[in-house]
Design an enzyme around this catalytic site. Structure first.
Site, PDB file in Angstrom:
ATOM      1  N   ASP A 147       0.863  -1.181   0.000  1.00  0.00           N
ATOM      2  CA  ASP A 147       0.000   0.000   0.000  1.00  0.00           C
ATOM      3  C   ASP A 147       0.897   1.228   0.000  1.00  0.00           C
ATOM      4  O   ASP A 147       1.996   1.211   0.564  1.00  0.00           O
ATOM      5  CB  ASP A 147      -0.908   0.011   1.232  1.00  0.00           C
ATOM      6  CG  ASP A 147      -1.922  -1.124   1.208  1.00  0.00           C
ATOM      7  OD1 ASP A 147      -2.319  -1.545   0.110  1.00  0.00           O
ATOM      8  OD2 ASP A 147      -2.312  -1.588   2.298  1.00  0.00           O
TER       9      ASP A 147
ATOM     10  N   ASP B 205      -7.071  -1.768  -3.993  1.00  0.00           N
ATOM     11  CA  ASP B 205      -8.054  -1.493  -2.937  1.00  0.00           C
ATOM     12  C   ASP B 205      -9.135  -0.540  -3.440  1.00  0.00           C
ATOM     13  O   ASP B 205     -10.335  -0.745  -3.209  1.00  0.00           O
ATOM     14  CB  ASP B 205      -7.365  -0.883  -1.716  1.00  0.00           C
ATOM     15  CG  ASP B 205      -6.401  -1.838  -1.044  1.00  0.00           C
ATOM     16  OD1 ASP B 205      -6.567  -3.059  -1.226  1.00  0.00           O
ATOM     17  OD2 ASP B 205      -5.487  -1.372  -0.350  1.00  0.00           O
TER      18      ASP B 205
END
Length: 199
Positions: free
Chosen positions: A150, A169
């Site tokens: 991320d 995501d």
């Protein structure tokens, strides 16, 4: 007598080809199949996810958060063993199996897709699941246990206000929201209306 027989065997010009004359003409033709949208959209999003992760790791790994847009966005590397937005940390192997199941389910539905909204929504979810699965299988600490990369944190660094996320995501969340919207509108993935099925 011959005229009567000819009348009985002649097709009714008012009944469309393939329609059931006994149905009273109520059956509307189904929309065209939309499965091709998955094949077009999903690979583009998966490539975008993989490329942005590679660039982010190369540029940001080991560096302090990079402040952009006056602090609206911070870029930093966070390796996430959990689900989207850091949920279910510690269940990496289970999340991997769930993601595989989601991918299989979407591929099974694909030939039946006749709704553009559902096709786009499922393409987003499929791409997001595949993008993070690539990390699960090929990143440390190993297959089925790999940590997802991320790199986007909103409003503050370290996910203090909004969990750190990636392209995959975002794709999952947007696709899920679109699918929920289609369900609320009463539109099913096969191009039919839910209210029509209840009649």
């Amino acid at each position: 007598m011959s005229d009567e027989r000819d009348t009985e065997t002649t097709a009714d010009p008012d009944v469309p080809d393939g329609a059931d004359p006994a149905g009273g003409g109520d059956d509307a033709p189904l929309p065209p199949r939309r499965g091709f949208l998955l094949l077009l959209l999903a690979p583009i999003i998966v490539v975008a996810d993989v490329v942005t992760k590679v660039i982010a790791v190369a540029a940001l790994d080991g560096e302090p958060p990079l402040r952009l847009l006056g602090g609206f966005v911070y870029l930093q590397i966070v390796r996430n063993p959990g689900a989207a937005f850091g949920m279910a940390t510690g269940l990496t192997w289970l999340l991997t199996l769930v993601a595989v199941g989601v991918v299989i389910a979407i591929i099974w539905i694909m030939p039946k897709l006749r709704s553009t909204g559902w096709a786009v929504g499922l393409a987003l979810v499929l791409a997001g699941a595949l993008g993070n699965l690539i990390d699960r299988f090929f990143r440390e600490p190993g297959p089925l246990r790999g940590h997802v990369v991320d790199f986007v944190s909103l409003f503050a660094p370290n996910g203090d206000i909004w969990p750190v996320f990636n392209v995959a995501d975002s794709s999952i969340v947007c696709g899920g929201a679109l699918i929920v919207l289609m369900a609320l509108l009463g539109r099913d993935y096969d191009g039919t209306l839910t209210k029509d099925k209840k009649k």
